[in-house]
Write an enzyme that holds these catalytic residues in place. Structure first.
Site, PDB file in Angstrom:
ATOM      1  N   GLY A 161      -4.817  -4.606   7.478  1.00  0.00           N
ATOM      2  CA  GLY A 161      -5.856  -3.676   7.517  1.00  0.00           C
ATOM      3  C   GLY A 161      -6.899  -3.967   8.610  1.00  0.00           C
ATOM      4  O   GLY A 161      -7.321  -2.964   9.508  1.00  0.00           O
ATOM      5  N   GLY A 193      -0.414  -1.806   6.457  1.00  0.00           N
ATOM      6  CA  GLY A 193      -0.052  -3.184   7.250  1.00  0.00           C
ATOM      7  C   GLY A 193      -1.553  -3.884   7.169  1.00  0.00           C
ATOM      8  O   GLY A 193      -2.051  -3.741   6.300  1.00  0.00           O
ATOM      9  N   THR A 213       0.646  -1.180  -0.083  1.00  0.00           N
ATOM     10  CA  THR A 213      -0.063  -0.085  -0.032  1.00  0.00           C
ATOM     11  C   THR A 213       0.988   1.277  -0.002  1.00  0.00           C
ATOM     12  O   THR A 213       1.921   1.284   0.579  1.00  0.00           O
ATOM     13  CB  THR A 213      -0.757   0.120   1.309  1.00  0.00           C
ATOM     14  OG1 THR A 213      -1.668  -1.010   1.208  1.00  0.00           O
ATOM     15  CG2 THR A 213      -1.743   1.227   1.465  1.00  0.00           C
ATOM     16  N   ARG A 232     -14.080  -7.060  -0.062  1.00  0.00           N
ATOM     17  CA  ARG A 232     -13.275  -6.868   1.260  1.00  0.00           C
ATOM     18  C   ARG A 232     -12.507  -5.152   1.072  1.00  0.00           C
ATOM     19  O   ARG A 232     -12.229  -5.008   0.103  1.00  0.00           O
ATOM     20  CB  ARG A 232     -12.186  -7.634   1.508  1.00  0.00           C
ATOM     21  CG  ARG A 232     -11.285  -7.474   2.589  1.00  0.00           C
ATOM     22  CD  ARG A 232     -10.074  -6.741   2.384  1.00  0.00           C
ATOM     23  NE  ARG A 232      -9.331  -6.707   3.762  1.00  0.00           N
ATOM     24  CZ  ARG A 232      -8.179  -5.785   3.597  1.00  0.00           C
ATOM     25  NH1 ARG A 232      -7.780  -5.214   2.496  1.00  0.00           N
ATOM     26  NH2 ARG A 232      -7.233  -5.772   4.574  1.00  0.00           N
ATOM     27  N   ILE A 233     -12.983  -4.354   2.211  1.00  0.00           N
ATOM     28  CA  ILE A 233     -12.227  -3.207   2.343  1.00  0.00           C
ATOM     29  C   ILE A 233     -11.328  -3.108   3.510  1.00  0.00           C
ATOM     30  O   ILE A 233     -11.952  -3.382   4.732  1.00  0.00           O
ATOM     31  CB  ILE A 233     -13.255  -2.078   2.311  1.00  0.00           C
ATOM     32  CG1 ILE A 233     -14.520  -2.015   1.081  1.00  0.00           C
ATOM     33  CG2 ILE A 233     -12.706  -0.782   2.368  1.00  0.00           C
ATOM     34  CD1 ILE A 233     -15.613  -1.331   1.273  1.00  0.00           C
ATOM     35  N   GLY A 234     -10.034  -2.739   3.364  1.00  0.00           N
ATOM     36  CA  GLY A 234      -9.172  -2.634   4.465  1.00  0.00           C
ATOM     37  C   GLY A 234      -9.398  -1.051   5.275  1.00  0.00           C
ATOM     38  O   GLY A 234     -10.106  -0.554   5.116  1.00  0.00           O
ATOM     39  N   ASP A 235      -8.283  -0.933   6.031  1.00  0.00           N
ATOM     40  CA  ASP A 235      -8.289   0.324   6.593  1.00  0.00           C
ATOM     41  C   ASP A 235      -8.065   1.515   5.802  1.00  0.00           C
ATOM     42  O   ASP A 235      -8.267   2.825   6.039  1.00  0.00           O
ATOM     43  CB  ASP A 235      -7.181   0.275   7.637  1.00  0.00           C
ATOM     44  CG  ASP A 235      -5.592   0.034   6.898  1.00  0.00           C
ATOM     45  OD1 ASP A 235      -5.569  -1.043   6.186  1.00  0.00           O
ATOM     46  OD2 ASP A 235      -4.842   1.064   6.810  1.00  0.00           O
TER      47      ASP A 235
HETATM   48  N1  ASP Z   1      -3.546  -1.814   4.915  1.00  0.00           N
HETATM   49  C1  ASP Z   1      -3.581  -2.636   3.630  1.00  0.00           C
HETATM   50  C2  ASP Z   1      -5.167  -3.267   3.622  1.00  0.00           C
HETATM   51  O1  ASP Z   1      -5.183  -4.037   4.513  1.00  0.00           O
HETATM   52  C3  ASP Z   1      -2.616  -3.346   3.302  1.00  0.00           C
HETATM   53  C4  ASP Z   1      -1.388  -2.691   3.298  1.00  0.00           C
HETATM   54  O2  ASP Z   1      -1.110  -1.716   3.876  1.00  0.00           O
HETATM   55  O3  ASP Z   1      -0.402  -3.504   2.783  1.00  0.00           O
HETATM   56  O4  ASP Z   1      -5.653  -3.404   2.734  1.00  0.00           O
END
Ligand code: ASP
Length: 313
Positions: free
Chosen positions: A236, A234, A182, A210-213
């Site tokens: 998420g 990181g 990311t 799916r949606i992360g942080d």
């Molecule tokens: N934070 C991102 C997610 O979980 C992935 C990443 O930062 O590598 O979608």
């Protein structure tokens, strides 16, 4: 007011042979953003310029070169937040937008909300941004990994494994793939405006939808001109659970210096969520930097007025 900028290119166990391309991508992104700030340009423009460079660089998990979902498609998330107005624009589950950060920016400047999927792509068309084929975002490296995963030759990242074991923060084992890259940026322009931005393809083989942080305000990013901006990367699902970016800015509000705020925020992530892992970059209204991670590496580059670019991984 002094200008300053920091970018990151992912917090995970970046393999040795990928360190140099990550650094090159971060340096190029910083240079693009810095050119905007140095010419007296605005922080949103600097962030957009920097993140676009990384979205276009296939080494990063953002835009072209992103990881694939379990269905073998690319789904992109991104966001931008303005610390002066607290307005934001966020997008998720994009399949046909080459530069999600530009769409997030248009949303921030327009309706100021979070658009996902088909609606977000319709908004892109409405503001004149072209759509592309999903396949145009897929690179051979990721297609190969996805095929290997389907064939049972590699496993998805082991997020949630205790830090220090075989989680994505460690050197990937022969079987499990690592986390991904990311990207994020924080810019402080000469008017004192702090803007944060980030963009991602998410985690390898994620569930479609799916949606992360990353696009969630307060989790993957937060900015307030009075205190500072934070951008995270990181795992998420762990970052969301502690609202990591807002937490980092809250620590600044309590008077912590940026480096301590970043360190305390990451320590809290690991303490509160089993296996919680990630990295956090911070920039304050005075142009001071904070940078902490509990993953094996984070790729970053920054520059402060009167100084030379600094980078590391
Ligand atoms: N934070 C991102 C997610 O979980 C992935 C990443 O930062 O590598 O979608």
């Amino acid at each position: 007011m002094p200008i300053a900028m920091i970018v990151h290119g992912g917090a995970w166990a970046i393999p040795d042979e990928q360190v140099e391309p990550h650094l090159a991508g971060c340096r190029a992104a910083l240079a693009a953003g810095w050119a905007v700030l140095e010419a007296g340009g605005l922080a949103p423009d600097a962030c957009e310029a920097a993140v676009r460079v990384m979205e276009d660089a296939p080494i990063f998990d953002a835009g072209t070169g992103s990881v694939l979902t379990s269905a073998g498609t690319v789904e992109l998330d991104a966001a931008m937040m303005d610390g002066r107005t607290l307005r934001y624009g966020a997008v998720a589950n994009l399949r046909r937008v080459r530069n999600p950060i530009t769409l997030a920016r248009r949303i921030m400047d327009g309706p100021g909300t979070f658009l996902a999927g088909e609606g977000a792509e319709q908004f892109a068309l409405a503001v004149g941004l072209p759509l592309c084929e999903n396949d145009a975002l897929v690179v051979e490296r990721e297609r190969g990994l996805w095929e290997a995963w389907r064939a049972g030759q590699v496993a998805a990242p082991q997020y949630g494994a205790p830090v220090g074991s075989q989680g994505p923060d460690q050197q990937p084992s022969a079987h499990a793939v690592g986390g991904r890259d990311t990207v994020g940026a924080i810019a402080l322009d000469s008017s004192g405006n702090l803007v944060v931005a980030n963009s991602t393809g998410g985690t390898p083989f994620k569930l479609p939808g799916r949606i992360g942080d990353t696009p969630m305000v307060g989790c993957g990013l937060y900015a307030d001109d009075f205190t500072g901006g934070a951008v995270c990367s990181g795992w998420g699902e762990s970052i969301v659970r502690v609202a990591l970016a807002r937490r980092a800015v809250e620590l600044l509000e309590r008077g912590l210096p940026p480096q301590s705020a970043a360190e305390v925020a990451i320590r809290n992530l690991a303490r509160r969520v089993s296996g919680g892992s990630g990295g956090c970059i911070i920039l304050t209204p005075a142009g001071r930097i904070g940078l902490a991670w509990n993953t094996r590496r984070i790729a970053y580059a920054y520059r402060q007025e009167g100084g030379e670019p600094t980078w590391g991984c």
